[in-house]
Write an enzyme that holds these catalytic residues in place. Structure first.
Site, PDB file in Angstrom:
ATOM      1  N   GLY A  34       0.782  -1.242   0.000  1.00 33.58           N
ATOM      2  CA  GLY A  34       0.000   0.000   0.000  1.00 33.58           C
ATOM      3  C   GLY A  34       0.806   1.280   0.000  1.00 33.58           C
ATOM      4  N   GLY A  36       2.355   2.486  -2.652  1.00 39.69           N
ATOM      5  CA  GLY A  36       2.267   3.143  -3.958  1.00 39.69           C
ATOM      6  C   GLY A  36       3.144   2.532  -5.046  1.00 39.69           C
ATOM      7  N   THR A  38       2.399   0.297  -7.295  1.00 40.17           N
ATOM      8  CA  THR A  38       1.715   0.212  -8.593  1.00 40.17           C
ATOM      9  C   THR A  38       1.696   1.571  -9.271  1.00 40.17           C
ATOM     10  OG1 THR A  38       0.339  -1.565  -7.714  1.00 40.17           O
ATOM     11  CG2 THR A  38      -0.425  -0.518  -9.745  1.00 40.17           C
ATOM     12  N   LYS A  59       3.875  -8.040 -13.282  1.00 41.90           N
ATOM     13  CA  LYS A  59       3.517  -8.242 -11.870  1.00 41.90           C
ATOM     14  C   LYS A  59       3.511  -9.760 -11.682  1.00 41.90           C
ATOM     15  CE  LYS A  59       1.491  -7.206  -7.812  1.00 41.90           C
ATOM     16  NZ  LYS A  59       1.827  -6.233  -6.780  1.00 41.90           N
ATOM     17  N   ASP A  73      -3.606  -4.981  -9.703  1.00 41.33           N
ATOM     18  CA  ASP A  73      -2.425  -4.196 -10.058  1.00 41.33           C
ATOM     19  C   ASP A  73      -2.120  -4.290 -11.549  1.00 41.33           C
ATOM     20  OD1 ASP A  73      -2.313  -3.563  -7.443  1.00 41.33           O
ATOM     21  OD2 ASP A  73      -0.326  -4.395  -7.058  1.00 41.33           O
ATOM     22  N   GLU A 134       6.825  -5.250 -10.715  1.00 47.41           N
ATOM     23  CA  GLU A 134       6.310  -4.845  -9.401  1.00 47.41           C
ATOM     24  C   GLU A 134       6.224  -6.039  -8.458  1.00 47.41           C
ATOM     25  OE1 GLU A 134       2.337  -3.049  -9.029  1.00 47.41           O
ATOM     26  OE2 GLU A 134       2.588  -3.269  -6.853  1.00 47.41           O
ATOM     27  N   GLY A 135       6.776  -5.879  -7.264  1.00 47.43           N
ATOM     28  CA  GLY A 135       6.695  -6.924  -6.246  1.00 47.43           C
ATOM     29  C   GLY A 135       5.317  -6.967  -5.602  1.00 47.43           C
ATOM     30  N   GLU A 195       3.866  10.415  -1.816  1.00 53.29           N
ATOM     31  CA  GLU A 195       2.884  11.114  -0.962  1.00 53.29           C
ATOM     32  C   GLU A 195       1.593  10.325  -0.895  1.00 53.29           C
ATOM     33  OE1 GLU A 195       1.723  14.996  -0.600  1.00 53.29           O
ATOM     34  OE2 GLU A 195       3.702  15.801  -0.991  1.00 53.29           O
ATOM     35  N   ILE A 229      -1.759  12.245  -6.589  1.00 51.97           N
ATOM     36  CA  ILE A 229      -2.446  12.512  -7.861  1.00 51.97           C
ATOM     37  C   ILE A 229      -3.947  12.575  -7.570  1.00 51.97           C
ATOM     38  CG2 ILE A 229      -2.925  11.631 -10.202  1.00 51.97           C
ATOM     39  CD1 ILE A 229       0.031  12.075  -9.979  1.00 51.97           C
TER      40      ILE A 229
HETATM   41  N1  LIG Z   1       0.810   9.398  -5.442  1.00 53.56           N
HETATM   42  C1  LIG Z   1      -0.419   8.924  -5.310  1.00 53.56           C
HETATM   43  N2  LIG Z   1      -1.484   9.682  -5.667  1.00 53.56           N
HETATM   44  C2  LIG Z   1      -2.746   9.213  -5.516  1.00 53.56           C
HETATM   45  N3  LIG Z   1      -3.052   7.996  -5.042  1.00 53.56           N
HETATM   46  C3  LIG Z   1      -2.039   7.198  -4.673  1.00 53.56           C
HETATM   47  C4  LIG Z   1      -0.680   7.616  -4.792  1.00 53.56           C
HETATM   48  N4  LIG Z   1       0.112   6.611  -4.355  1.00 53.56           N
HETATM   49  C5  LIG Z   1      -0.719   5.626  -3.996  1.00 53.56           C
HETATM   50  N5  LIG Z   1      -1.995   5.971  -4.168  1.00 53.56           N
HETATM   51  C6  LIG Z   1      -3.191   5.160  -3.843  1.00 53.56           C
HETATM   52  O1  LIG Z   1      -2.911   4.479  -2.618  1.00 53.56           O
HETATM   53  C7  LIG Z   1      -3.345   3.123  -2.694  1.00 53.56           C
HETATM   54  C8  LIG Z   1      -2.141   2.190  -2.486  1.00 53.56           C
HETATM   55  O2  LIG Z   1      -1.244   2.385  -3.579  1.00 53.56           O
HETATM   56  P1  LIG Z   1      -0.742   1.155  -4.460  1.00 53.56           P
HETATM   57  O3  LIG Z   1      -1.862   0.246  -4.793  1.00 53.56           O
HETATM   58  O4  LIG Z   1       0.030   1.713  -5.599  1.00 53.56           O
HETATM   59  O5  LIG Z   1       0.217   0.435  -3.405  1.00 53.56           O
HETATM   60  P2  LIG Z   1       1.142  -0.835  -3.621  1.00 53.56           P
HETATM   61  O6  LIG Z   1       2.402  -0.576  -2.907  1.00 53.56           O
HETATM   62  O7  LIG Z   1       1.226  -1.128  -5.056  1.00 53.56           O
HETATM   63  O8  LIG Z   1       0.364  -2.009  -2.870  1.00 53.56           O
HETATM   64  P3  LIG Z   1       0.464  -3.618  -3.095  1.00 53.56           P
HETATM   65  O9  LIG Z   1       1.420  -4.120  -2.081  1.00 53.56           O
HETATM   66  O10 LIG Z   1      -0.940  -4.070  -2.834  1.00 53.56           O
HETATM   67  O11 LIG Z   1       0.900  -3.880  -4.488  1.00 53.56           O
HETATM   68  C9  LIG Z   1      -4.032   2.966  -4.048  1.00 53.56           C
HETATM   69  O12 LIG Z   1      -5.417   3.225  -3.879  1.00 53.56           O
HETATM   70  C10 LIG Z   1      -3.402   4.064  -4.886  1.00 53.56           C
HETATM   71  O13 LIG Z   1      -4.219   4.507  -5.947  1.00 53.56           O
HETATM   72  C1  LIG Z   2      -2.874  -8.194  -0.652  1.00 54.23           C
HETATM   73  C2  LIG Z   2      -1.899  -7.023  -0.762  1.00 54.23           C
HETATM   74  N1  LIG Z   2      -2.462  -6.031  -1.607  1.00 54.23           N
HETATM   75  C3  LIG Z   2      -0.510  -7.431  -1.244  1.00 54.23           C
HETATM   76  N2  LIG Z   2      -0.487  -7.637  -2.628  1.00 54.23           N
HETATM   77  C4  LIG Z   2       0.104  -8.568  -0.446  1.00 54.23           C
HETATM   78  C5  LIG Z   2       0.762  -7.985   0.747  1.00 54.23           C
HETATM   79  C6  LIG Z   2       1.355  -9.003   1.667  1.00 54.23           C
HETATM   80  C7  LIG Z   2       1.955  -8.365   2.888  1.00 54.23           C
HETATM   81  C8  LIG Z   2       2.400  -9.362   3.879  1.00 54.23           C
HETATM   82  C9  LIG Z   2       3.058  -8.719   5.077  1.00 54.23           C
HETATM   83  O1  LIG Z   2       3.971  -7.897   4.934  1.00 54.23           O
HETATM   84  O2  LIG Z   2       2.646  -8.995   6.194  1.00 54.23           O
HETATM   85 MG   LIG Z   3       0.615  -2.766  -6.104  1.00 54.43          MG
END
Ligand SMILES: Nc1ncnc2c1ncn2[C@@H]1O[C@H](COP(=O)(O)OP(=O)(O)OP(=O)(O)O)[C@@H](O)[C@H]1O
Ligand SMILES: C[C@H](N)[C@H](N)CCCCCC(=O)O
Ligand SMILES: [Mg+2]
Length: 261
Positions: A34, A36, A38, A59, A73, A134-135, A195, A229
Site C-alpha cells: 500500500g 504506492g 503500482t 507483476k 495491479d 512490481e513486487g 505522498e 495525484i
Molecule cells: N501518489 C499517489 N497519488 C494518488 N493515489 C495514490 C498515490 N500513491 C498511492 N496511491 C493510492 O494508494 C493506494 C495504495 O497504492 P498502491 O496500490 O500503488 O500500493 P502498492 O504498494 O502497489 O500495494 P500492493 O502491495 O498491494 O501492491 C491505491 O489506492 C493508490 O491509488
Molecule cells: C494483498 C496485498 N495487496 C498485497 N499484494 C500482499 C501484501 C502481503 C503483505 C504481507 C506482510 O507484509 O505482512
Molecule cells: Mg501494487
C-alpha cells in the site's frame, strides 16, 4: 527484452552460473504493502515509454482481487501506461485472498515455484527491451513456500527501486529494506518517496528531513518525492508528475548498462 545467458562472474548479482538467464529491467519493491508501488511502477514505465523506450510491465504475482473488475495491479499498470498486453500476461498468477503470495497460493491450492514464476514472465521478457517488475508488499514478504520477494529479485539479477512513504517511520522501514536487498547482493537504484497520505505528511514535521536522513544513513539516492495525484491516475498525469518531481536518470543509466552487457 532479450533474455541472454549471463557471461562471466557477477557475484554482486548472484547469477554467475553459466546456464542462468539474465533479465533486463528494474524491480519496484516497497517498504510495505500500500505504499504506492503500482502507481510509481506505472508512472516510471509510462515516462520511459514516452521517451520511445520499449519498456513493459510485469507483476509476477498479485493477491487481493481477481482479474475482471479493473482493480488488480496488472489492470492498473496497463491503464497507467496504455500498454495493450492482456492482464493475465502481465500477471500470470492472480489470487483473490488479500494475503502474502505464498499463503494466497497455498489457500488456492496452487504450487508456486520460482522457476514457474520466471517461466511465466519469459514471453514479456522476449517482447520488451526492459521490464518494470512490481513486487507484492515489501521485500521480506513470503513469495513461495521457501522464498521471499528479495530472493526472487536476486534470482532475476536486476536492480531494485524502493518506494517509501514520506512520513514518520519511513526512515526505519527504508533502511531495513535496503539492508535486506544489499544482503542479497541486489543493487539499489534509489528511493522514491511517495505522498501516499498527503494530509498526514503535510502536518508531519518529519517529512521535510526524511529524504536527507535516508540518503545520509542509508547511502541511498532519493530520486524525488512523488505527489498525490487527484482523481484518476491517467498516463498523462503520471508522466507529468515523473517529469516534474522524479530524477529517472539513474534508472535510464541502469537500463542502458544492462543493454550493453
Ligand atoms: N501518489 C499517489 N497519488 C494518488 N493515489 C495514490 C498515490 N500513491 C498511492 N496511491 C493510492 O494508494 C493506494 C495504495 O497504492 P498502491 O496500490 O500503488 O500500493 P502498492 O504498494 O502497489 O500495494 P500492493 O502491495 O498491494 O501492491 C491505491 O489506492 C493508490 O491509488
Ligand atoms: C494483498 C496485498 N495487496 C498485497 N499484494 C500482499 C501484501 C502481503 C503483505 C504481507 C506482510 O507484509 O505482512
Ligand atoms: Mg501494487
Amino acid at each position: 527484452m532479450h533474455v541472454v545467458s549471463a557471461q562471466g562472474s557477477e557475484k554482486l548479482h548472484g547469477w554467475n552460473a553459466p546456464d542462468r538467464k539474465r533479465w533486463r529491467g528494474l524491480f519496484v519493491t516497497g517498504t510495505d504493502t500500500g505504499v504506492g508501488k503500482t502507481v510509481i511502477t506505472a508512472a516510471i514505465a509510462a515516462a520511459l515509454r514516452s521517451e520511445g523506450r520499449n519498456v513493459g510491465v510485469w507483476k509476477p504475482v498479485q493477491s487481493g482481487a481477481l482479474l475482471g473488475k479493473g482493480i488488480t495491479d496488472a489492470e492498473r499498470l496497463l491503464r497507467g501506461t496504455d500498454i495493450s498486453d492482456r492482464p493475465e500476461q502481465v500477471a500470470p498468477f492472480t489470487f483473490a485472498a488479500p494475503l502474502a503470495p505464498a499463503l494466497a497460493a497455498k489457500q488456492a491450492g496452487v504450487t508456486m515455484t520460482t522457476a514457474g514464476l520466471l517461466a511465466a514472465g519469459e514471453p514479456l521478457a522476449e517482447r520488451y527491451d526492459a521490464l518494470l517488475i512490481e513486487g507484492a508488499g515489501g521485500a521480506a514478504v513470503p513469495l513461495t513456500s521457501d522464498t521471499l520477494v528479495a530472493d526472487f529479485i536476486a534470482e532475476l539479477g536486476v536492480p531494485a527501486l524502493i518506494v517509501a512513504r514520506c512520513g514518520l517511520g519511513t526512515v526505519n522501514h527504508t533502511l531495513l529494506t535496503a539492508a535486506l536487498l544489499r544482503q542479497r547482493g541486489i543493487p539499489v537504484a534509489g528511493v522514491v518517496m511517495n505522498e501516499v497520505d498527503p494530509a498526514t505528511s503535510r502536518d508531519d514535521p518529519s517529512t521535510a528531513a526524511n529524504a536527507e536522513l535516508i540518503e545520509r544513513y542509508g547511502g541511498l539516492r532519493v530520486l524525488g518525492r512523488f505527489p498525490w495525484i487527484c482523481g484518476e491516475a491517467t498516463m498523462e498525469k503520471l508522466v507529468r508528475a515523473v517529469k516534474r518531481h522524479i530524477d529517472i536518470s539513474p534508472i535510464r543509466q541502469m537500463l542502458e548498462n544492462a543493454r550493453s552487457q
